[in-house]
Scaffold this motif. Structure first.
Motif, short mmCIF file in Angstrom:
data_model
loop_
_atom_site.label_atom_id
_atom_site.label_comp_id
_atom_site.label_asym_id
_atom_site.label_seq_id
_atom_site.Cartn_x
_atom_site.Cartn_y
_atom_site.Cartn_z
N TRP A 333 0.86 -1.25 0.00
CA TRP A 333 -0.10 -0.02 0.05
C TRP A 333 0.86 1.20 0.14
CZ3 TRP A 333 -4.38 -1.17 4.08
CH2 TRP A 333 -5.11 -2.09 3.74
N THR A 334 0.25 2.23 -0.41
CA THR A 334 0.98 3.54 -0.40
C THR A 334 1.04 4.03 1.12
OG1 THR A 334 0.02 4.09 -2.79
CG2 THR A 334 1.03 6.07 -1.39
N ASP A 335 0.11 4.21 1.60
CA ASP A 335 0.08 4.24 3.13
C ASP A 335 -0.50 3.29 3.71
OD1 ASP A 335 0.06 5.79 5.44
OD2 ASP A 335 -0.45 7.57 4.88
N ALA A 336 0.27 2.83 4.77
CA ALA A 336 -0.31 1.55 5.56
C ALA A 336 0.18 2.16 7.34
CB ALA A 336 0.29 0.17 5.30
N THR A 337 0.23 3.46 7.49
CA THR A 337 0.67 3.83 8.84
C THR A 337 -0.10 3.14 9.84
OG1 THR A 337 1.19 6.05 8.03
CG2 THR A 337 0.83 5.86 10.11
N ASN A 338 0.73 2.34 10.77
CA ASN A 338 0.01 1.73 11.88
C ASN A 338 -0.87 0.53 11.75
OD1 ASN A 338 1.14 3.60 13.81
ND2 ASN A 338 -0.81 4.98 13.90
N TRP A 339 -0.99 0.26 10.41
CA TRP A 339 -1.70 -1.15 10.14
C TRP A 339 -0.94 -2.37 10.47
CZ3 TRP A 339 -6.29 -2.64 7.67
CH2 TRP A 339 -7.05 -1.70 7.27
N VAL A 340 -1.55 -3.12 11.17
CA VAL A 340 -1.03 -4.64 11.66
C VAL A 340 0.07 -4.41 12.73
CG1 VAL A 340 -2.02 -5.96 9.67
CG2 VAL A 340 0.29 -5.02 9.92
N ASP A 341 0.12 -2.95 13.12
CA ASP A 341 1.08 -3.00 14.51
C ASP A 341 0.48 -3.76 15.64
OD1 ASP A 341 1.92 -1.46 17.14
OD2 ASP A 341 3.11 -0.74 15.56
N GLU A 342 1.63 -4.47 16.22
CA GLU A 342 1.33 -5.40 17.14
C GLU A 342 0.31 -4.88 18.43
OE1 GLU A 342 1.40 -8.54 17.39
OE2 GLU A 342 3.33 -9.09 16.00
N SER A 348 -6.45 3.80 15.07
CA SER A 348 -5.32 4.84 14.70
C SER A 348 -4.78 4.29 13.44
CB SER A 348 -4.31 4.75 15.83
OG SER A 348 -4.85 5.13 17.13
N TRP A 349 -5.41 3.37 12.95
CA TRP A 349 -4.72 2.80 11.33
C TRP A 349 -5.22 3.63 10.44
CZ3 TRP A 349 -5.78 -3.09 11.55
CH2 TRP A 349 -4.83 -3.77 12.58
N PHE A 350 -4.16 4.07 9.53
CA PHE A 350 -4.59 5.06 8.39
C PHE A 350 -6.03 4.40 7.60
CE2 PHE A 350 -4.45 5.77 3.71
CZ PHE A 350 -4.48 7.31 3.86
N GLY A 351 -6.74 5.81 7.48
CA GLY A 351 -7.99 5.23 6.52
C GLY A 351 -9.10 5.00 7.64
N VAL A 352 -8.87 4.38 8.86
CA VAL A 352 -9.86 3.90 9.89
C VAL A 352 -10.41 4.88 10.72
CG1 VAL A 352 -10.50 2.22 11.47
CG2 VAL A 352 -8.86 1.60 9.65
N LYS A 353 -11.62 5.03 10.79
CA LYS A 353 -12.33 6.04 11.63
C LYS A 353 -13.30 5.28 12.72
CE LYS A 353 -14.92 10.27 12.05
NZ LYS A 353 -15.82 11.40 10.96
N CYS A 354 -13.36 5.57 13.74
CA CYS A 354 -14.11 4.89 14.98
C CYS A 354 -14.95 5.67 15.83
CB CYS A 354 -13.14 3.90 16.04
SG CYS A 354 -12.29 2.60 15.12
N LEU A 388 -17.51 3.00 3.22
CA LEU A 388 -16.48 2.01 2.82
C LEU A 388 -15.96 2.56 1.18
CD1 LEU A 388 -14.44 -0.33 2.64
CD2 LEU A 388 -16.15 -1.57 1.69
N ASP A 389 -14.82 2.98 1.39
CA ASP A 389 -14.10 3.69 0.08
C ASP A 389 -12.86 3.21 -0.33
OD1 ASP A 389 -13.39 5.32 -2.18
OD2 ASP A 389 -14.04 7.33 -1.00
N ILE A 390 -12.70 2.18 -1.18
CA ILE A 390 -11.60 1.46 -1.74
C ILE A 390 -11.60 2.19 -3.23
CG2 ILE A 390 -11.48 -0.33 -0.19
CD1 ILE A 390 -12.47 -2.23 -2.12
N SER A 391 -12.05 2.82 -3.83
CA SER A 391 -12.06 3.28 -5.14
C SER A 391 -10.60 3.60 -5.29
CB SER A 391 -13.02 4.62 -5.46
OG SER A 391 -12.68 5.64 -4.48
N ASP A 392 -10.64 3.91 -6.87
CA ASP A 392 -9.25 3.88 -7.60
C ASP A 392 -8.02 3.18 -7.13
OD1 ASP A 392 -7.50 5.41 -9.22
OD2 ASP A 392 -7.32 7.25 -8.09
N ASN A 393 -8.16 1.88 -6.87
CA ASN A 393 -7.02 1.03 -6.82
C ASN A 393 -7.15 -0.17 -7.73
OD1 ASN A 393 -6.01 1.78 -4.06
ND2 ASN A 393 -8.06 1.73 -3.46
N ASP A 394 -6.62 -1.37 -7.43
CA ASP A 394 -6.51 -2.41 -8.34
C ASP A 394 -6.96 -3.59 -7.49
OD1 ASP A 394 -6.14 -3.73 -10.83
OD2 ASP A 394 -4.10 -4.14 -10.34
#
Length: 645
Positions: A333-342, A348-354, A388-394
């Motif tokens: 991914w272009t930006d995966a900040t904090n994703w799957v951090d232990e 706090s993961w990029f793109g996630v809002k709670c 849910l927005d995963i537009s403009d990807n592959d």
């Protein structure tokens, strides 16, 4: 008495066995086949001999042996009284009712395996080093008895070549010896369910270098867990549950050999080491209230982790997002900040809002972020997702049917990916959609009928239902607000004023309008005729000369003057050189010409109306698509009026 059954000294072994039979209540045994009946003791039940008629195995497990073995060392039958069996290698007296003092070191110089488990022994005879079996004993099972001794006195004298020592479910108390006695070949040391206190020895890795299984659960052990236990080169199972151990869990270093770890129900605190995820089978930590939440995400992916279903230690939405990350090749991914951090919360993961409590995922926005792979069906494990927005990807593959379980979704953008296959019918289960973008994919077939009551605007529901298309038949979408084609151009399907009035096309409207106009003309003609007829009737009833009024002829002259004036006005308005001026003529030939011209013009008008209708479903249509729905925008843009190619 059985002791008098054999009289000759050569029958010493028989005498020994007869004594054993009497001492253990042989008359009440479940199976005593051959005992005291046959001279060949090798054929007695439970006996196995070698080629020299020497007993090597005694197996009288679960045979109702009972009695208190003589505790006095001066007794002629002290212990089991089997010292004359010099070739005995294996003895199993488990699952009986024997009690008293357990003599495990027989005089045999070959005994290797002793199993006295599930009896009522209250103590263990001292381990006398001079006995031959002290050096040969490898397996000792004294579990499930009533042994009441101090561990610091019992364990130091253990035979040095033991491989398996089972002492669980007794009443052994005191502390473990520190340093622990060196038994280099010990593989299994199981001492669960006793009354041990104190701390764990801190050099067990040196005393028991070959240890594979250490089990000391359900005691009163305290203190911290020595880190060296996690570094023992052969240790595969470590069970220290149900104690009072405190402090932090040591972090394993290097390759994790452990396959099973049970530290449940202690007083452990701090962060759960992520290295525990390297344990293959089981990790039990439940009951340690001081451990930090959430636990490491890698550990929460283990089926054998007992906190797997604990929503605080292992938030289910975090696990679902991890699967989405893996399925969509998150490492690219272009930006995966904090994703799957232990340890970082998934909120706090990029793109996630709670939500405000930082527990429930409400939005997942990863548009234009280098996603590929597939969209995981675990998306359904985010039940409160509204966007849910995963537009403009592959992203490739099929749109998962589980997406129909997102009952709270309002904003769904899957556009500009590489989804294939017919649209999932479960999409019709989404009743709160306000925006749905599916264009820029390869989805054929028929779009399911959706609930569009909350959608507003011509950019609210977009799909690839335009032409030209990459498929033999374009996608059919009855309630799309915008249809795009294979080259990215779109057209609005918004209902126009004519259609809102109930007409299916401009042609139908033209027919209706023409018919209405014709009826109006007929009405005008009919009213004119009735008026003319009425006027003429009134004129006929008037007298020729009335006192004080002009004669009837003067009235007719005035009427003729008015008619002539109106006719001249009509000619000036229509034009004297216009074919429509023939309408004022009473010549039938003029009316034929007017009718022909009017019919020809009406035909041309209808041809123009037919040609002017916007038919975007036909690839041969002469109109171009005037809308663009960019990748980076939620709203489509109108570029120009519909125009000729």
């Amino acid at each position: 008495n059985a002791l008098t059954w054999f009289k000759t000294p050569s029958n010493n072994i028989r005498n020994t066995l007869a004594s054993f039979y009497d001492t253990t209540g042989g008359i009440l045994w479940k199976n005593k086949t051959g005992w005291l009946e046959s001279e060949d003791y090798c054929k007695w039940f439970g006996m196995t001999c070698n080629n020299d008629q020497e007993i090597t195995v005694i197996n009288l497990s679960s045979n109702n042996l009972r009695g208190c073995l003589a505790p006095s060392k001066t007794s002629p039958f002290h212990g089991l009284g089997l010292d004359s069996l010099h070739r005995l290698e294996y003895i199993d007296l488990s699952q009986n009712s024997l009690s008293g003092d357990a003599d495990v070191l027989l005089s045999s110089n070959a005994v290797r395996h002793v199993n006295y488990s599930h009896n009522n022994f209250t103590s263990v005879s001292g381990f006398i080093k001079s006995k031959p079996s002290y050096e040969t004993l490898e397996v000792l099972d004294l579990s499930n008895n009533a042994i009441l001794q101090d561990a610091s006195n019992l364990l130091p004298a253990m035979p040095p070549n033991l491989r398996i020592l089972l002492l669980s479910d007794n009443r052994i108390n005191g502390t473990l010896p520190n340093p622990f006695p060196i038994i280099r070949d010990m593989e299994h040391f199981v001492m669960d369910n006793n009354n041990l206190t104190g701390q764990l020895p801190n050099r067990m890795h040196l005393s028991l270098p070959a240890l594979k299984d250490l089990s000391l659960s359900n005691q009163m052990l305290s203190g911290t867990i020595p880190a060296v236990l996690f570094g023992m080169p052969q240790l595969k199972a470590l069970k220290l549950a149900e104690n009072k151990l405190s402090g932090e869990i040591p972090t394993p270093t290097g390759n994790v050999i452990l396959e099973s770890l049970d530290l449940s129900n202690n007083d452990l605190v701090g962060e759960i080491p992520s290295a525990l995820s390297g344990i293959r089978d089981l990790v039990h930590l439940i009951g340690n209230q001081g451990l930090f939440n959430p636990g490491p995400i890698s550990l929460c992916s283990m089926d054998g982790f007992d906190l797997l279903n604990n929503t605080n230690a292992c938030p289910p939405e975090r696990n679902a997002l991890k699967e989405i990350y893996k399925s969509a090749k998150g490492s690219e991914w272009t930006d995966a900040t904090n994703w799957v951090d232990e340890y970082v919360t998934h909120c706090s993961w990029f793109g996630v809002k709670c939500d405000a409590t930082n527990t429930t995922t409400l939005e997942l926005d990863l548009h234009n972020n280098g996603l590929s792979g597939k969209l995981s069906g675990r998306i359904a494990d985010l039940p409160y997702l509204t966007k849910l927005d995963i537009s403009d990807n592959d992203v490739k593959g099929y749109i998962p049917t589980e997406i129909g379980l997102l009952s709270n979704i309002r904003y769904l953008r899957l556009s500009y990916n590489s989804f294939i296959g017919n649209m999932t019918r479960e999409l019709s289960n989404l009743h709160h959609l306000r925006l749905l973008h599916l264009h820029g994919n390869r989805i054929p077939g028929t779009m399911p009928h959706l609930d569009t009551q909350h959608m507003d605007g011509n950019s609210s529901f977009i799909a690839d239902c335009g032409v030209p298309t990459d498929f033999e038949v374009p996608l059919k979408c009855d309630n799309c607000t915008m249809c795009c084609n294979a080259i990215g151009a779109c057209h609005s399907t918004e209902v126009n004023t004519i259609e809102k009035a109930g007409f299916t096309s401009y042609l139908n409207f033209s027919w209706a309008f023409s018919l209405s106009l014709f009826l109006c003309l007929c009405l005008v003609v009919a009213l004119s005729y009735l008026y003319e007829r009425k006027w003429r009737g009134q004129e006929a009833q008037q007298p020729q000369i009335i006192q004080g009024q002009a004669p009837r002829g003067a009235s007719l002259i005035r009427r003729a003057s008015v008619i002539n004036r109106d006719k001249n006005y009509a000619l000036d308005t229509i034009g004297t050189d216009s074919v429509y001026s023939f309408v004022l003529s009473k010549d039938w030939r003029a009316w034929i010409i007017v009718s022909f011209v009017l019919g020809l013009q009406m035909l041309m008008l209808f041809m123009f109306i037919i040609a002017a209708q916007l038919d975007f479903s036909d690839e041969k249509s002469v109109f171009v698509y005037a809308w663009k729905c960019p990748r980076n925008s939620e709203t489509c843009m109108f570029e120009s009026d519909s125009d000729w190619r």
